[in-house]
Design an enzyme around this catalytic site. Structure first.
Site, PDB file in Angstrom:
ATOM      1  N   LYS A   1       5.106  46.786  38.930  1.00 53.21           N
ATOM      2  CA  LYS A   1       5.751  45.990  39.977  1.00 53.21           C
ATOM      3  C   LYS A   1       5.933  44.509  39.598  1.00 53.21           C
ATOM      4  CE  LYS A   1       6.844  48.611  43.445  1.00 53.21           C
ATOM      5  NZ  LYS A   1       8.043  49.206  42.896  1.00 53.21           N
TER       6      LYS A   1
ATOM      7  N   PRO B   1      -1.091  46.498  36.365  1.00 50.59           N
ATOM      8  CA  PRO B   1       0.159  47.012  35.792  1.00 50.59           C
ATOM      9  C   PRO B   1       0.619  48.376  36.309  1.00 50.59           C
ATOM     10  CG  PRO B   1      -1.619  47.117  34.172  1.00 50.59           C
ATOM     11  CD  PRO B   1      -2.152  46.361  35.351  1.00 50.59           C
TER      12      PRO B   1
ATOM     13  N   TYR C   1       2.144  59.588  34.218  1.00 52.45           N
ATOM     14  CA  TYR C   1       0.940  58.883  34.690  1.00 52.45           C
ATOM     15  C   TYR C   1      -0.148  59.946  34.805  1.00 52.45           C
ATOM     16  CZ  TYR C   1       3.815  54.839  36.103  1.00 52.45           C
ATOM     17  OH  TYR C   1       4.654  53.743  36.126  1.00 52.45           O
TER      18      TYR C   1
ATOM     19  N   HIS D   1      15.782  56.435  34.551  1.00 50.66           N
ATOM     20  CA  HIS D   1      14.759  57.442  34.832  1.00 50.66           C
ATOM     21  C   HIS D   1      14.912  57.876  36.287  1.00 50.66           C
ATOM     22  CE1 HIS D   1      11.919  57.269  31.236  1.00 50.66           C
ATOM     23  NE2 HIS D   1      12.997  56.594  30.904  1.00 50.66           N
TER      24      HIS D   1
ATOM     25  N   TYR E   1       8.062  53.164  44.469  1.00 48.45           N
ATOM     26  CA  TYR E   1       8.249  52.963  43.028  1.00 48.45           C
ATOM     27  C   TYR E   1       9.635  52.391  42.724  1.00 48.45           C
ATOM     28  CZ  TYR E   1       7.471  54.052  38.057  1.00 48.45           C
ATOM     29  OH  TYR E   1       7.292  53.977  36.692  1.00 48.45           O
TER      30      TYR E   1
HETATM   31  C1  DHB Z   1       5.239  50.643  31.555  1.00 46.96           C
HETATM   32  C2  DHB Z   1       4.198  49.880  32.072  1.00 46.96           C
HETATM   33  C3  DHB Z   1       3.729  50.148  33.325  1.00 46.96           C
HETATM   34  O1  DHB Z   1       2.720  49.419  33.839  1.00 46.96           O
HETATM   35  C4  DHB Z   1       4.242  51.180  34.074  1.00 46.96           C
HETATM   36  O2  DHB Z   1       3.721  51.434  35.308  1.00 46.96           O
HETATM   37  C5  DHB Z   1       5.279  51.920  33.572  1.00 46.96           C
HETATM   38  C6  DHB Z   1       5.783  51.642  32.307  1.00 46.96           C
HETATM   39  C7  DHB Z   1       5.772  50.366  30.188  1.00 46.96           C
HETATM   40  O3  DHB Z   1       5.300  49.433  29.553  1.00 46.96           O
HETATM   41  O4  DHB Z   1       6.651  51.095  29.724  1.00 46.96           O
END
Ligand code: DHB
Length: 399
Positions: free
Chosen positions: A304, A300, A208, A79, A392
């Site tokens: 990270k 989440p 997001y 990505h 990121y």
């Molecule tokens: C996923 C989970 C995340 O917390 C994130 O920031 C990006 C992707 C995932 O499960 O694909």
């Protein structure tokens, strides 16, 4: 019952057979250092537990470059950017253009699978489904773990160092006396409702998305399986949500003037993920070292967690190798401070993106408008977007 225990010995005892513990065992094994990994769950249960999916370049390099498996490269997807969406307005952050790096989408349970298989291939000692685990003599140079194996046999594992890689409910961490550690933590008034659905991808990159109804994340697993999340109450009961209700909620969280619609399909997995930011200081107590979630937990948002666990391993593995090679313990002495540098940067990023993209229950409308300003400031400026992209994809000093 008799207290008869079979005594085992190894150089490094590792409590926890998730990605952090197995990666450490793999790197130590390659340097000729003996390890025994103890894990409370069985291999198939961990493989079936869905977690996040974004790997920083340095995490990919650790897997592909150390002979674990190339699946991360052949089956994971690169990505080169991500989409931040605010009240229906999308802004793409181009990681490659801004900081010259990208990330890979490859699920954490597959990282686990590759590592567990690599350890078994290399003859590594992993004991699955252990119970009654207890750590002792942490402030001596002969710490130990007592446990009962899957067949009911009792053991005492004596080692030179113990590593707690046993996740956020770590028994190793709890064995550190209260007065010897500081628990830094905050909780959040929301959680994520995570789903897996049989459907084609809705977008080429992750989205997001903030909306007045709360946050949603559109991610993916394959051409036929999609991973999505939406902000919910921490006490939400997954059984109150049927497919129709979930899709309606997800659709309204991404709705916008561009007409974005998510591709729907049958949902086959539903879980509520709690949000917590936690750091244990220090990450060492005597002969015990904490790595990954055992030492720190991030919410989440921004994915990270696993990357941070691998950063710990990148500091601890060479320090242990150096100690066993030459007796030099300066790397071990510096482990906690060095790992915590990265941990606090990642804590800040995870906290910041979480608060930027989520709506607090019952919050003052001032805050939503302020966040809209923040979203524009970050995404409409090359420097703002580069700050996001660098955080990121992983900070330069950590690659
Ligand atoms: C996923 C989970 C995340 O917390 C994130 O920031 C990006 C992707 C995932 O499960 O694909």
């Amino acid at each position: 019952m008799s207290a008869q225990r079979t005594v085992l010995a190894t150089q490094v005892g590792i409590v926890g057979g998730g990605p952090a513990g197995l990666m450490l065992a793999h790197l130590l094994g390659r340097a000729g250092i003996g390890t025994v990994v103890l894990e409370a769950r069985d291999k198939d249960t961990i493989h079936a537990t869905h977690r996040a999916g974004i790997l920083e370049a340095a995490t990919v390099e650790m897997l592909a470059g150390s002979g674990v498996d190339g699946r991360v490269l052949t089956e994971g997807h690169e990505h080169r950017g991500t989409v931040l969406r605010f009240e229906g307005e999308s802004r793409r952050i181009d990681f490659q253009e801004l900081v010259g790096h990208s990330v890979r989408l490859y699920p954490q349970n597959e990282v686990f699978w590759d590592l567990a298989n690599a350890r078994e291939r290399d003859g590594g000692d992993i004991r699955w489904s252990v119970t009654d685990t207890e750590v002792l003599d942490l402030t001596t140079d002969r710490p130990a773990v007592r446990f009962t194996d899957a067949a009911g046999e009792r053991f005492e594992l004596r080692c030179e160092f113990l590593v707690g890689a046993d996740g956020s409910q770590s028994i190793c961490r709890r064995a550190i006396p209260d007065e010897e550690r500081t628990d830094n933590f905050i909780e959040y008034p929301f959680a994520w409702f995570g789903i897996l659905a049989e459907a084609p991808p809705s977008a080429p990159e992750l989205i997001y998305s903030n909306s007045e109804h709360g946050f949603a994340l559109v991610s993916s697993r394959s051409e036929t399986v999609q991973r999505m999340y939406f902000q919910c109450d921490p006490d939400e009961d997954v059984d109150d949500w049927d497919d129709e209700r979930i899709w309606a909620e997800l659709q309204r969280r991404v709705r916008g003037p561009d007409g974005l619609r998510l591709q729907e399909g049958p949902i086959f997995d539903k879980t509520v993920l709690k949000f917590r930011s936690y750091v244990c200081e220090p990450l060492r107590h005597g002969s015990l070292f904490l790595v990954g979630d055992a030492g720190h937990t991030v919410p989440p948002t921004g994915a990270k967690g696993l990357n941070l666990a691998f950063c710990d391993v990148r500091v601890l593995a060479p320090a242990l190798v150096e100690f066993f090679r030459s007796g030099d313990d300066s790397g071990l002495a510096g482990y906690s401070a060095q790992a915590l540098e990265r941990v606090w940067k990642a804590q800040n990023f995870s906290y910041w993106v979480t608060n930027l993209m989520h709506t607090q229950p019952g919050e003052n409308p001032f805050n939503q408008k302020r966040r809209r300003g923040e979203f524009r400031a970050v995404t409409a400026s090359e420097h703002g977007a580069a700050y996001f992209a660098e955080s990121y994809t992983g900070w330069p000093g950590d690659r």
